[in-house]
Design an enzyme around this catalytic site. Structure first.
Site, PDB file in Angstrom:
ATOM      1  N   ALA A 253       0.823  -1.218   0.000  1.00 46.49           N
ATOM      2  CA  ALA A 253       0.000   0.000   0.000  1.00 46.49           C
ATOM      3  C   ALA A 253       0.855   1.265   0.000  1.00 46.49           C
ATOM      4  O   ALA A 253       1.892   1.285   0.665  1.00 46.49           O
ATOM      5  CB  ALA A 253      -0.918  -0.013   1.222  1.00 46.49           C
ATOM      6  N   PRO A 254       0.465   2.305  -0.719  1.00 44.20           N
ATOM      7  CA  PRO A 254      -0.765   2.477  -1.491  1.00 44.20           C
ATOM      8  C   PRO A 254      -0.723   1.911  -2.915  1.00 44.20           C
ATOM      9  O   PRO A 254      -1.634   2.184  -3.693  1.00 44.20           O
ATOM     10  CB  PRO A 254      -0.928   4.004  -1.531  1.00 44.20           C
ATOM     11  CG  PRO A 254       0.471   4.528  -1.495  1.00 44.20           C
ATOM     12  CD  PRO A 254       1.263   3.550  -0.663  1.00 44.20           C
ATOM     13  N   GLY A 256       1.824   2.077  -5.377  1.00 46.53           N
ATOM     14  CA  GLY A 256       2.598   2.720  -6.447  1.00 46.53           C
ATOM     15  C   GLY A 256       3.484   1.715  -7.176  1.00 46.53           C
ATOM     16  O   GLY A 256       3.516   1.677  -8.412  1.00 46.53           O
ATOM     17  N   LYS A 257       4.173   0.886  -6.395  1.00 53.31           N
ATOM     18  CA  LYS A 257       5.106  -0.055  -7.046  1.00 53.31           C
ATOM     19  C   LYS A 257       4.368  -1.260  -7.609  1.00 53.31           C
ATOM     20  O   LYS A 257       4.782  -1.814  -8.628  1.00 53.31           O
ATOM     21  CB  LYS A 257       6.211  -0.460  -6.060  1.00 53.31           C
ATOM     22  CG  LYS A 257       7.031   0.747  -5.613  1.00 53.31           C
ATOM     23  CD  LYS A 257       8.235   0.378  -4.805  1.00 53.31           C
ATOM     24  CE  LYS A 257       8.897   1.615  -4.220  1.00 53.31           C
ATOM     25  NZ  LYS A 257       8.107   2.263  -3.135  1.00 53.31           N
ATOM     26  N   ASP A 301      -0.226  -9.801   7.705  1.00 56.93           N
ATOM     27  CA  ASP A 301       1.151  -9.531   8.104  1.00 56.93           C
ATOM     28  C   ASP A 301       2.004 -10.435   7.218  1.00 56.93           C
ATOM     29  O   ASP A 301       1.972 -11.662   7.353  1.00 56.93           O
ATOM     30  CB  ASP A 301       1.309  -9.866   9.595  1.00 56.93           C
ATOM     31  CG  ASP A 301       2.766  -9.849  10.032  1.00 56.93           C
ATOM     32  OD1 ASP A 301       3.646  -9.556   9.195  1.00 56.93           O
ATOM     33  OD2 ASP A 301       3.018 -10.139  11.217  1.00 56.93           O
ATOM     34  N   ASP A 320       9.265  -3.845  -0.003  1.00 61.93           N
ATOM     35  CA  ASP A 320       9.416  -2.402   0.222  1.00 61.93           C
ATOM     36  C   ASP A 320       9.038  -2.152   1.681  1.00 61.93           C
ATOM     37  O   ASP A 320       7.901  -1.778   1.981  1.00 61.93           O
ATOM     38  CB  ASP A 320       8.465  -1.661  -0.747  1.00 61.93           C
ATOM     39  CG  ASP A 320       8.662  -0.163  -0.745  1.00 61.93           C
ATOM     40  OD1 ASP A 320       9.708   0.307  -0.260  1.00 61.93           O
ATOM     41  OD2 ASP A 320       7.756   0.546  -1.225  1.00 61.93           O
ATOM     42  N   CYS A 373      12.808   3.708   1.768  1.00 58.37           N
ATOM     43  CA  CYS A 373      12.993   5.132   1.450  1.00 58.37           C
ATOM     44  C   CYS A 373      13.739   5.764   2.624  1.00 58.37           C
ATOM     45  O   CYS A 373      13.356   6.812   3.120  1.00 58.37           O
ATOM     46  CB  CYS A 373      11.676   5.830   1.144  1.00 58.37           C
ATOM     47  SG  CYS A 373      10.425   5.651   2.424  1.00 58.37           S
TER      48      CYS A 373
HETATM   49  C1  LIG Z   1       6.969   1.863   2.404  1.00 63.44           C
HETATM   50  S1  LIG Z   1       5.283   1.509   2.513  1.00 63.44           S
HETATM   51  C2  LIG Z   1       4.978   0.697   0.990  1.00 63.44           C
HETATM   52  C3  LIG Z   1       4.822   1.616  -0.193  1.00 63.44           C
HETATM   53  C4  LIG Z   1       4.375   0.857  -1.444  1.00 63.44           C
HETATM   54  N1  LIG Z   1       5.261  -0.240  -1.756  1.00 63.44           N
HETATM   55  C5  LIG Z   1       4.271   1.758  -2.655  1.00 63.44           C
HETATM   56  O1  LIG Z   1       5.214   1.847  -3.437  1.00 63.44           O
HETATM   57  O2  LIG Z   1       3.215   2.390  -2.830  1.00 63.44           O
HETATM   58  C6  LIG Z   1       5.282   0.176   3.623  1.00 63.44           C
HETATM   59  C7  LIG Z   1       3.946  -0.524   3.768  1.00 63.44           C
HETATM   60  O3  LIG Z   1       4.187  -1.718   4.509  1.00 63.44           O
HETATM   61  C8  LIG Z   1       3.026  -2.034   5.249  1.00 63.44           C
HETATM   62  N2  LIG Z   1       3.463  -3.002   6.269  1.00 63.44           N
HETATM   63  C9  LIG Z   1       4.171  -2.770   7.387  1.00 63.44           C
HETATM   64  N3  LIG Z   1       4.428  -3.928   8.017  1.00 63.44           N
HETATM   65  C10 LIG Z   1       3.872  -4.910   7.266  1.00 63.44           C
HETATM   66  C11 LIG Z   1       3.802  -6.318   7.382  1.00 63.44           C
HETATM   67  N4  LIG Z   1       4.362  -6.952   8.421  1.00 63.44           N
HETATM   68  N5  LIG Z   1       3.159  -7.004   6.440  1.00 63.44           N
HETATM   69  C12 LIG Z   1       2.584  -6.371   5.392  1.00 63.44           C
HETATM   70  N6  LIG Z   1       2.615  -5.040   5.228  1.00 63.44           N
HETATM   71  C13 LIG Z   1       3.265  -4.321   6.150  1.00 63.44           C
HETATM   72  C14 LIG Z   1       2.545  -0.692   5.738  1.00 63.44           C
HETATM   73  O4  LIG Z   1       1.168  -0.716   6.044  1.00 63.44           O
HETATM   74  C15 LIG Z   1       2.855   0.198   4.530  1.00 63.44           C
HETATM   75  O5  LIG Z   1       1.725   0.335   3.718  1.00 63.44           O
END
Ligand SMILES: C[S@@+](CC[C@H](N)C(=O)[O-])C[C@H]1O[C@@H](n2cnc3c(N)ncnc32)[C@H](O)[C@@H]1O
Length: 433
Positions: A253-254, A256-257, A301, A320, A373
């Site tokens: 989320a959200p 983009g990738k 998760d 990511d 990031c």
């Molecule tokens: C850096 S953001 C990702 C941005 C996304 N890849 C993009 O390019 O739009 C990290 C995401 O990891 C999710 N997240 C954190 N811990 C997680 C987990 N254990 N399992 C799955 N998602 C997780 C968060 O809710 C957040 O949306």
């Protein structure tokens, strides 16, 4: 003042108080925007972002001007004065208007006993001008721990990083390769009178001369382009995508990738996009819908593979991870107030845990791209080094890249004042046997 019952500055002070209490601007600004008239919304956004960006410098000045700290129940007035100082130091707003409207806002906040203080402090601030910053934290307007960490991590470039964090980030687009070539879309922008140029490293990236509303972009609603920083776009150049592959985007989320992956290879067998945040996952679907793309979305998760994995291994994984976001401070200046030094060790342990779990669901011969990031090595190449120590069979791939710096275990991009954000990528392959 408008029909809306609170002056702009009072609402801005309220937003800053919420940020100080731990809410991000992306959480507390949207409802606050609804509290002011439509034509005042860009100004409210600029006040909140600008005051966060310069918070540490302005706060140091304000504290030096106050004989004693403002009582905790009146804390909002401290933020009201920070907003006013931001305007005095960094905007073209006439100072008499800043003073009068701040006093009026103080009254609207039901703090009439502090109008004299607000008036006095702002008058002397206007008369005396900005003081010389006393230390690097106020000079670069960052929390002291961040300045020290960057100085320690990046002895040759810490000042450039801090300066880039205070610059205005460009607006960058990713052209949907399934619809237009980059040159075709550049021509459309040119026809629309929008100044733009190709990004240096990302093959589908376009950087705009100045930001515009997305609805001004040709065919935006129809999925021609997305807004995405150039560094974030580079993930697809590292995944080595090919028809028939099963791809996992583990922290999606959200989205983009996720969307960049689907656009760059139309014949993937499946893309699974996981996020643990129920609130953020719908954003992935919205982005997919606008771009007319398809992925299987899972709220889980990612590290808890028993909860979600069907036992079919993935050819490609993008991981990511959640991180300090220290590479994107210029886009999210509230990070300066929200992040704590003590966040980094727990984040690093979550990152390593996610990497260990994702390794289990990667096919032999498959490839994993680790991304953050962040500009802190603790979340970046040191995670990869720690992982390789445990998983000696993991093969570190050296991408052929013109961008960033080779850290020995991945490549680091530092935020560039005129182009990309700060980002880190490492590419790992799992041997066939
Ligand atoms: C850096 S953001 C990702 C941005 C996304 N890849 C993009 O390019 O739009 C990290 C995401 O990891 C999710 N997240 C954190 N811990 C997680 C987990 N254990 N399992 C799955 N998602 C997780 C968060 O809710 C957040 O949306």
């Amino acid at each position: 003042m408008s029909d809306y019952d609170q002056p702009l500055r009072a609402v801005a002070a309220d937003v800053l108080l919420a940020v100080e209490c731990g809410e991000s601007l992306s959480q507390c600004l949207p409802p606050a925007l609804q509290r002011v008239a439509l034509n005042e919304r860009p100004a409210l956004q600029a006040l909140c972002y600008g005051t966060c960006r310069w918070f540490h410098r302005l706060d140091s000045e304000l504290n030096s001007r106050l004989k004693k700290p403002i009582k905790s129940q009146d804390r909002i007035v401290h933020h009201l004065m920070l907003v006013a100082l931001f305007q005095l130091r960094f905007s073209q707003q006439a100072s008499y208007a800043v003073l009068n409207e701040s006093v009026e806002a103080c009254r609207a906040l039901d703090k009439p006993h502090l109008t004299g203080l607000v008036n006095g402090i702002l008058r002397s601030a206007e008369r005396e001008g900005a003081p010389e910053p006393q230390d690097d934290a106020s000079r670069f307007s960052h929390p002291g721990w961040m300045v020290e960490k960057l100085r320690h991590n990046w002895p040759d470039s810490w000042q450039a990083i801090l300066e880039a964090n205070n610059a205005q980030a460009p607006m960058t687009l990713r052209v949907n390769a399934l619809r237009f070539s980059r040159n075709e879309y550049l021509a459309l922008l040119n026809e629309a009178g929008i100044e733009a140029s190709a990004t240096r490293f990302a093959p589908h990236g376009i950087q705009l001369g100045r930001p515009v509303q997305v609805d001004q972009l040709p065919w935006f609603a129809d999925g021609a382009v997305s807004v995405q920083d150039e560094a974030a776009q580079l993930c697809t150049t590292l995944l080595d995508l090919a028809p028939g592959q099963r791809v996992l985007d583990a922290c999606a989320a959200p989205g983009g990738k996720t969307c960049a992956i689907l656009e760059s290879q139309a014949e993937l067998a499946e893309v699974v996009a996981i996020d643990e945040s129920a609130a953020r996952l719908p954003r992935v679907q919205e982005n997919l819908d606008r771009l007319d793309l398809h992925a299987s979305l899972l709220e889980a998760d990612a590290a808890d593979i028993e909860q979600w994995w069907d036992g079919q291994a993935f050819d490609r994984i993008l991981l990511d991870v959640p991180c300090s976001a220290s590479g994107v401070i210029r886009r999210h200046p509230d990070i300066k107030l929200l992040r704590r030094e003590t966040d980094i060790v727990p984040l690093a342990s979550i990152q390593l845990g996610l990497l260990e779990a994702m390794w289990k669901v990667l096919k032999p011969g498959g490839r994993l791209v680790y991304a953050t990031c962040s500009v802190f090595p603790q979340e970046n190449h040191r995670i990869i080094q720690r992982f390789i120590k445990q998983q000696s069979s993991a093969v570190l791939i050296e991408p052929e890249a013109q961008w960033g710096t080779d850290m020995g275990a991945g490549r680091q991009l530092l935020p560039d004042p005129i182009s990309h954000d700060g980002f880190f990528y490492a590419v790992l392959e799992k041997p066939e046997s």
